[in-house]
Write a protein that holds these residues in place. Structure first.
Motif, PDB file in Angstrom:
ATOM      1  N   CYS A  14       0.877  -1.126  -0.142  1.00 26.67           N
ATOM      2  CA  CYS A  14       0.092  -0.214  -0.208  1.00 26.67           C
ATOM      3  C   CYS A  14       1.071   1.253  -0.113  1.00 26.67           C
ATOM      4  O   CYS A  14       0.589   2.181  -0.656  1.00 26.67           O
ATOM      5  N   GLY A  16       4.067   1.909  -1.323  1.00 29.88           N
ATOM      6  CA  GLY A  16       4.671   1.968  -2.522  1.00 29.88           C
ATOM      7  C   GLY A  16       5.787   3.075  -2.257  1.00 29.88           C
ATOM      8  O   GLY A  16       6.221   3.124  -1.019  1.00 29.88           O
ATOM      9  N   ASP A  17       6.097   4.058  -3.064  1.00 33.51           N
ATOM     10  CA  ASP A  17       7.018   5.045  -3.150  1.00 33.51           C
ATOM     11  C   ASP A  17       6.202   6.401  -2.564  1.00 33.51           C
ATOM     12  O   ASP A  17       6.915   7.239  -2.388  1.00 33.51           O
ATOM     13  N   THR A  18       4.925   6.256  -2.729  1.00 34.30           N
ATOM     14  CA  THR A  18       4.324   7.438  -2.397  1.00 34.30           C
ATOM     15  C   THR A  18       3.954   7.953  -0.894  1.00 34.30           C
ATOM     16  O   THR A  18       3.856   8.948  -0.469  1.00 34.30           O
ATOM     17  N   TYR A  19       3.402   6.830  -0.265  1.00 38.11           N
ATOM     18  CA  TYR A  19       2.947   7.055   1.148  1.00 38.11           C
ATOM     19  C   TYR A  19       4.024   6.646   2.400  1.00 38.11           C
ATOM     20  O   TYR A  19       4.436   5.683   2.198  1.00 38.11           O
ATOM     21  N   HIS A  20       3.685   7.594   3.250  1.00 37.67           N
ATOM     22  CA  HIS A  20       4.888   7.288   4.398  1.00 37.67           C
ATOM     23  C   HIS A  20       4.235   7.079   5.488  1.00 37.67           C
ATOM     24  O   HIS A  20       4.987   6.432   6.403  1.00 37.67           O
ATOM     25  N   ARG A  44       7.218   5.495   7.656  1.00 35.21           N
ATOM     26  CA  ARG A  44       8.748   5.544   6.873  1.00 35.21           C
ATOM     27  C   ARG A  44       9.677   6.232   7.598  1.00 35.21           C
ATOM     28  O   ARG A  44       9.400   7.668   8.141  1.00 35.21           O
ATOM     29  N   TYR A  47      10.279   9.951   6.437  1.00 38.76           N
ATOM     30  CA  TYR A  47       9.311  10.772   6.662  1.00 38.76           C
ATOM     31  C   TYR A  47       9.462  11.454   8.190  1.00 38.76           C
ATOM     32  O   TYR A  47       9.487  12.764   8.344  1.00 38.76           O
ATOM     33  N   GLY A  83      -0.615  14.773   2.486  1.00 39.40           N
ATOM     34  CA  GLY A  83      -0.694  13.734   1.173  1.00 39.40           C
ATOM     35  C   GLY A  83       0.043  12.182   1.083  1.00 39.40           C
ATOM     36  O   GLY A  83       0.273  11.957   0.065  1.00 39.40           O
ATOM     37  N   VAL A  84       0.521  11.812   2.421  1.00 38.77           N
ATOM     38  CA  VAL A  84       1.133  10.749   2.704  1.00 38.77           C
ATOM     39  C   VAL A  84       0.845   9.736   3.468  1.00 38.77           C
ATOM     40  O   VAL A  84       1.290   8.933   3.789  1.00 38.77           O
ATOM     41  N   VAL A  86      -2.136   6.685   4.004  1.00 38.04           N
ATOM     42  CA  VAL A  86      -3.033   5.682   3.145  1.00 38.04           C
ATOM     43  C   VAL A  86      -3.518   4.742   4.256  1.00 38.04           C
ATOM     44  O   VAL A  86      -2.694   4.296   5.150  1.00 38.04           O
TER      45      VAL A  86
END
Length: 150
Positions: A14, A16-20, A44, A47, A83-84, A86
């Motif tokens: 979930c 991926g490279d986008t969500y921290h 992450r 982050y 926006g990080v 999910v």
């Protein structure tokens, strides 16, 4: 907590490279089930080092002024606003707690609940600038109702 099979792989997928900040499904909390709250998140490291998980800035996961409650709320609200965030329904980390009738009340849980009202008030004060967030709105409303009754 009970970690369900492959919870970690689901969370990483979930993210991926986008969500921290990945909110796992605790199978209990209403706000978690709505995708608004990460009670047991996968976060992450970069982050935290670069932005931080609280209003206190880089290097800190949580604000240390809370006794126990609402650290996860602040982390979740900020990550959503950036926006990080999910919610990963397949990443199940079951929350065992007396509030959900899945654990016995004991001195540790009593201690955690003792300062709930103070922690909620602190959260509302700290997050006032995020009043459009549904989680912040909910707790500000509850805090205002309590103050009117007092």
């Amino acid at each position: 907590m009970t970690f369900h099979p492959r919870w970690d792989q689901h969370a990483l997928d979930c993210a991926g490279d986008t969500y921290h900040v990945v909110a796992t499904d605790d199978l209990a909390n209403y706000f978690v089930r709505q995708g608004l709250l990460a009670t047991h998140p996968l976060v992450r490291r970069s982050y935290i080092l670069e932005q931080g998980g609280s209003l206190d800035g880089p290097g800190l996961v949580y604000h240390e002024g809370y006794s126990h409650n609402f650290v996860d709320c602040e982390l979740s609200v900020l990550a959503r606003s950036r926006g990080v965030y999910v919610f990963c329904r397949d990443a199940r980390v079951e929350h065992r707690h007396p509030a959900f009738k899945s654990a016995q009340m004991d001195s540790t849980y009593e201690y955690g609940m003792r300062d709930f009202a103070r922690d909620r008030a602190l959260f509302c004060d700290r997050m006032a600038g995020y009043s459009q967030d549904p989680l912040v709105r909910r707790f500000i409303r509850a805090e205002m109702q309590l103050r009117r009754r007092a």
